[in-house]
Design an enzyme around this catalytic site. Structure first.
Site, PDB file in Angstrom:
ATOM      1  N   TYR A   2      -5.071   2.312   6.514  1.00 44.55           N
ATOM      2  CA  TYR A   2      -3.737   2.012   7.048  1.00 44.55           C
ATOM      3  C   TYR A   2      -3.609   2.155   8.570  1.00 44.55           C
ATOM      4  O   TYR A   2      -2.553   1.856   9.121  1.00 44.55           O
ATOM      5  CB  TYR A   2      -2.691   2.895   6.354  1.00 44.55           C
ATOM      6  CG  TYR A   2      -2.640   2.660   4.850  1.00 44.55           C
ATOM      7  CD1 TYR A   2      -2.367   1.393   4.341  1.00 44.55           C
ATOM      8  CD2 TYR A   2      -2.892   3.683   3.955  1.00 44.55           C
ATOM      9  CE1 TYR A   2      -2.338   1.152   2.983  1.00 44.55           C
ATOM     10  CE2 TYR A   2      -2.857   3.460   2.580  1.00 44.55           C
ATOM     11  CZ  TYR A   2      -2.591   2.198   2.105  1.00 44.55           C
ATOM     12  OH  TYR A   2      -2.556   1.958   0.758  1.00 44.55           O
TER      13      TYR A   2
ATOM     14  N   PRO B 118       7.520   4.282  -0.271  1.00 46.23           N
ATOM     15  CA  PRO B 118       6.944   5.602  -0.491  1.00 46.23           C
ATOM     16  C   PRO B 118       5.573   5.811   0.156  1.00 46.23           C
ATOM     17  O   PRO B 118       4.735   4.922   0.175  1.00 46.23           O
ATOM     18  CB  PRO B 118       6.828   5.699  -2.018  1.00 46.23           C
ATOM     19  CG  PRO B 118       6.917   4.303  -2.515  1.00 46.23           C
ATOM     20  CD  PRO B 118       7.761   3.560  -1.528  1.00 46.23           C
ATOM     21  N   ASN B 119       5.425   7.029   0.665  1.00 44.25           N
ATOM     22  CA  ASN B 119       4.196   7.551   1.263  1.00 44.25           C
ATOM     23  C   ASN B 119       3.909   7.020   2.665  1.00 44.25           C
ATOM     24  O   ASN B 119       2.992   7.509   3.326  1.00 44.25           O
ATOM     25  CB  ASN B 119       2.976   7.321   0.343  1.00 44.25           C
ATOM     26  CG  ASN B 119       3.101   8.097  -0.947  1.00 44.25           C
ATOM     27  OD1 ASN B 119       3.339   9.295  -0.924  1.00 44.25           O
ATOM     28  ND2 ASN B 119       2.991   7.419  -2.082  1.00 44.25           N
TER      29      ASN B 119
ATOM     30  N   ARG C  92      -7.874  -5.931  -2.038  1.00 45.74           N
ATOM     31  CA  ARG C  92      -7.947  -4.583  -2.633  1.00 45.74           C
ATOM     32  C   ARG C  92      -7.913  -4.682  -4.163  1.00 45.74           C
ATOM     33  O   ARG C  92      -8.218  -5.715  -4.735  1.00 45.74           O
ATOM     34  CB  ARG C  92      -6.805  -3.736  -2.054  1.00 45.74           C
ATOM     35  CG  ARG C  92      -6.898  -3.608  -0.526  1.00 45.74           C
ATOM     36  CD  ARG C  92      -5.851  -2.698   0.031  1.00 45.74           C
ATOM     37  NE  ARG C  92      -6.025  -1.332  -0.451  1.00 45.74           N
ATOM     38  CZ  ARG C  92      -5.107  -0.372  -0.315  1.00 45.74           C
ATOM     39  NH1 ARG C  92      -3.953  -0.649   0.307  1.00 45.74           N
ATOM     40  NH2 ARG C  92      -5.324   0.835  -0.785  1.00 45.74           N
TER      41      ARG C  92
ATOM     42  N   GLU D 116       8.203  -9.782   4.162  1.00 48.87           N
ATOM     43  CA  GLU D 116       7.438  -8.711   3.507  1.00 48.87           C
ATOM     44  C   GLU D 116       6.223  -8.386   4.373  1.00 48.87           C
ATOM     45  O   GLU D 116       5.503  -9.293   4.804  1.00 48.87           O
ATOM     46  CB  GLU D 116       7.001  -9.208   2.126  1.00 48.87           C
ATOM     47  CG  GLU D 116       6.157  -8.216   1.349  1.00 48.87           C
ATOM     48  CD  GLU D 116       5.681  -8.795   0.006  1.00 48.87           C
ATOM     49  OE1 GLU D 116       6.090  -9.935  -0.349  1.00 48.87           O
ATOM     50  OE2 GLU D 116       4.891  -8.133  -0.672  1.00 48.87           O
TER      51      GLU D 116
ATOM     52  N   HIS E  72       2.707  -5.841   4.817  1.00 48.08           N
ATOM     53  CA  HIS E  72       1.755  -4.820   4.354  1.00 48.08           C
ATOM     54  C   HIS E  72       0.748  -4.564   5.453  1.00 48.08           C
ATOM     55  O   HIS E  72       0.234  -5.516   6.067  1.00 48.08           O
ATOM     56  CB  HIS E  72       1.032  -5.275   3.088  1.00 48.08           C
ATOM     57  CG  HIS E  72       1.986  -5.499   1.957  1.00 48.08           C
ATOM     58  ND1 HIS E  72       2.557  -4.458   1.283  1.00 48.08           N
ATOM     59  CD2 HIS E  72       2.507  -6.632   1.443  1.00 48.08           C
ATOM     60  CE1 HIS E  72       3.397  -4.954   0.374  1.00 48.08           C
ATOM     61  NE2 HIS E  72       3.380  -6.264   0.459  1.00 48.08           N
TER      62      HIS E  72
ATOM     63  N   ARG F 228      -3.392  10.496   6.925  1.00 48.55           N
ATOM     64  CA  ARG F 228      -4.326  10.339   5.800  1.00 48.55           C
ATOM     65  C   ARG F 228      -4.695   8.857   5.708  1.00 48.55           C
ATOM     66  O   ARG F 228      -3.927   8.005   6.134  1.00 48.55           O
ATOM     67  CB  ARG F 228      -3.659  10.707   4.470  1.00 48.55           C
ATOM     68  CG  ARG F 228      -3.105  12.091   4.377  1.00 48.55           C
ATOM     69  CD  ARG F 228      -4.045  12.997   3.572  1.00 48.55           C
ATOM     70  NE  ARG F 228      -3.372  14.232   3.177  1.00 48.55           N
ATOM     71  CZ  ARG F 228      -3.007  15.200   4.010  1.00 48.55           C
ATOM     72  NH1 ARG F 228      -3.215  15.050   5.299  1.00 48.55           N
ATOM     73  NH2 ARG F 228      -2.428  16.293   3.557  1.00 48.55           N
TER      74      ARG F 228
ATOM     75  N   ALA G 275       4.025   0.989  -2.604  1.00 51.92           N
ATOM     76  CA  ALA G 275       3.612   0.833  -4.004  1.00 51.92           C
ATOM     77  C   ALA G 275       4.683   0.132  -4.852  1.00 51.92           C
ATOM     78  O   ALA G 275       4.349  -0.510  -5.865  1.00 51.92           O
ATOM     79  CB  ALA G 275       3.279   2.193  -4.607  1.00 51.92           C
TER      80      ALA G 275
ATOM     81  N   ASN H 193       8.376  -3.197   3.990  1.00 52.18           N
ATOM     82  CA  ASN H 193       7.086  -2.830   3.401  1.00 52.18           C
ATOM     83  C   ASN H 193       7.444  -1.932   2.215  1.00 52.18           C
ATOM     84  O   ASN H 193       7.668  -0.727   2.396  1.00 52.18           O
ATOM     85  CB  ASN H 193       6.196  -2.089   4.396  1.00 52.18           C
ATOM     86  CG  ASN H 193       4.847  -1.753   3.774  1.00 52.18           C
ATOM     87  OD1 ASN H 193       4.661  -1.848   2.562  1.00 52.18           O
ATOM     88  ND2 ASN H 193       3.900  -1.353   4.607  1.00 52.18           N
TER      89      ASN H 193
HETATM   90  O1  CA2 Z   1      -0.771  -2.072   2.875  1.00 49.97           O
HETATM   91  C1  CA2 Z   1       0.383  -1.672   2.738  1.00 49.97           C
HETATM   92  O2  CA2 Z   1       1.195  -1.612   3.662  1.00 49.97           O
HETATM   93  C2  CA2 Z   1       0.833  -1.159   1.366  1.00 49.97           C
HETATM   94  O3  CA2 Z   1       2.185  -1.571   1.173  1.00 49.97           O
HETATM   95  C3  CA2 Z   1       0.736   0.354   1.433  1.00 49.97           C
HETATM   96  C4  CA2 Z   1       1.036   1.012   0.090  1.00 49.97           C
HETATM   97  C5  CA2 Z   1       0.239   0.390  -1.034  1.00 49.97           C
HETATM   98  O4  CA2 Z   1       0.636   0.953  -2.274  1.00 49.97           O
HETATM   99  C6  CA2 Z   1       0.414  -1.110  -1.076  1.00 49.97           C
HETATM  100  O5  CA2 Z   1      -0.405  -1.633  -2.112  1.00 49.97           O
HETATM  101  C7  CA2 Z   1       0.014  -1.739   0.235  1.00 49.97           C
HETATM  102  C8  CA2 Z   1       0.688   2.499   0.146  1.00 49.97           C
HETATM  103  C9  CA2 Z   1       1.337   3.253   1.253  1.00 49.97           C
HETATM  104  C10 CA2 Z   1       0.758   4.620   1.257  1.00 49.97           C
HETATM  105  O6  CA2 Z   1       0.638   5.036   2.593  1.00 49.97           O
HETATM  106  C11 CA2 Z   1      -0.157   6.100   2.845  1.00 49.97           C
HETATM  107  C12 CA2 Z   1      -0.315   6.415   4.162  1.00 49.97           C
HETATM  108  C13 CA2 Z   1      -1.134   7.452   4.500  1.00 49.97           C
HETATM  109  C14 CA2 Z   1      -1.757   8.192   3.522  1.00 49.97           C
HETATM  110  C15 CA2 Z   1      -1.590   7.870   2.203  1.00 49.97           C
HETATM  111  C16 CA2 Z   1      -0.780   6.819   1.858  1.00 49.97           C
END
Ligand code: CA2
Length: 156
Positions: A30, A17-18, A114, A105, A107, A25, A84, A81
């Site tokens: 990221y 997700p996201n 974090r 896996e 990230h 963003r 969340a 990946n």
């Molecule tokens: O670091 C990573 O790849 C994560 O898997 C990204 C997740 C986070 O919940 C993990 O703890 C680590 C979040 C992805 C959200 O991606 C976004 C991208 C742009 C704007 C907002 C969120």
């Protein structure tokens, strides 16, 4: 499906997700690449390695579970990946265990640098490897790693 006997292997790359918002963003955390940019980089890398990839993203836990289940007997390895869901999803863990495929896996960020709630992953202990904090390159390293793993498993 190629089985495990010979290349070209088929690798499924799954994003949670996201991650569809990448590049638009939170670029400080990221990176500036969009998910489409990452997919293109993965496709170039896969071509250079002589493997096939499927690339998938969903914001829905059940859909991710179904995509993993559909990989059973069809692909040779999974790069995921889980975003969340890394920190919450026993369902994704169980699906990965059920299909019994090598898992890498990935990230983008270093989850261990974090918030404390990101330090635990439901996936890491069932994965062959974990790559975190290396940005989009992590997907390319994971592709290398999963192919090396498959080659090593077949043997000389
Ligand atoms: O670091 C990573 O790849 C994560 O898997 C990204 C997740 C986070 O919940 C993990 O703890 C680590 C979040 C992805 C959200 O991606 C976004 C991208 C742009 C704007 C907002 C969120």
């Amino acid at each position: 499906m190629n089985g495990t006997s010979a290349p070209p292997w088929r690798i499924l790359v799954i994003n949670g997700p996201n991650l569809n918002l990448l590049g638009r963003r939170e670029t400080g955390i990221y990176g500036a690449m969009t998910l489409a940019d990452i997919e293109s980089a993965c496709r170039r890398k896969a071509e250079s390695l002589g493997v096939e990839i499927d690339f998938h993203q969903s914001n829905h836990e059940g859909e991710l579970v179904e995509r993993i289940q559909a990989a059973m007997g069809v692909v040779d390895g999974i790069i995921i990946n889980p975003a969340a869901y890394t920190h919450t999803s026993i369902a994704i863990r169980d699906a990965l265990l059920a299909v019994n495929l090598p898992v890498m896996e990935v990230h983008l960020s270093n989850i261990h640098r974090r918030e404390a709630f990101r330090h635990h992953s439901y996936i890491s202990d069932i994965a062959e490897g974990v790559i975190a904090g290396l940005g989009a390159d992590g997907y390319l390293y994971a592709l290398d790693a999963v192919v090396r793993h498959l080659v090593a498993r077949v043997g000389p």
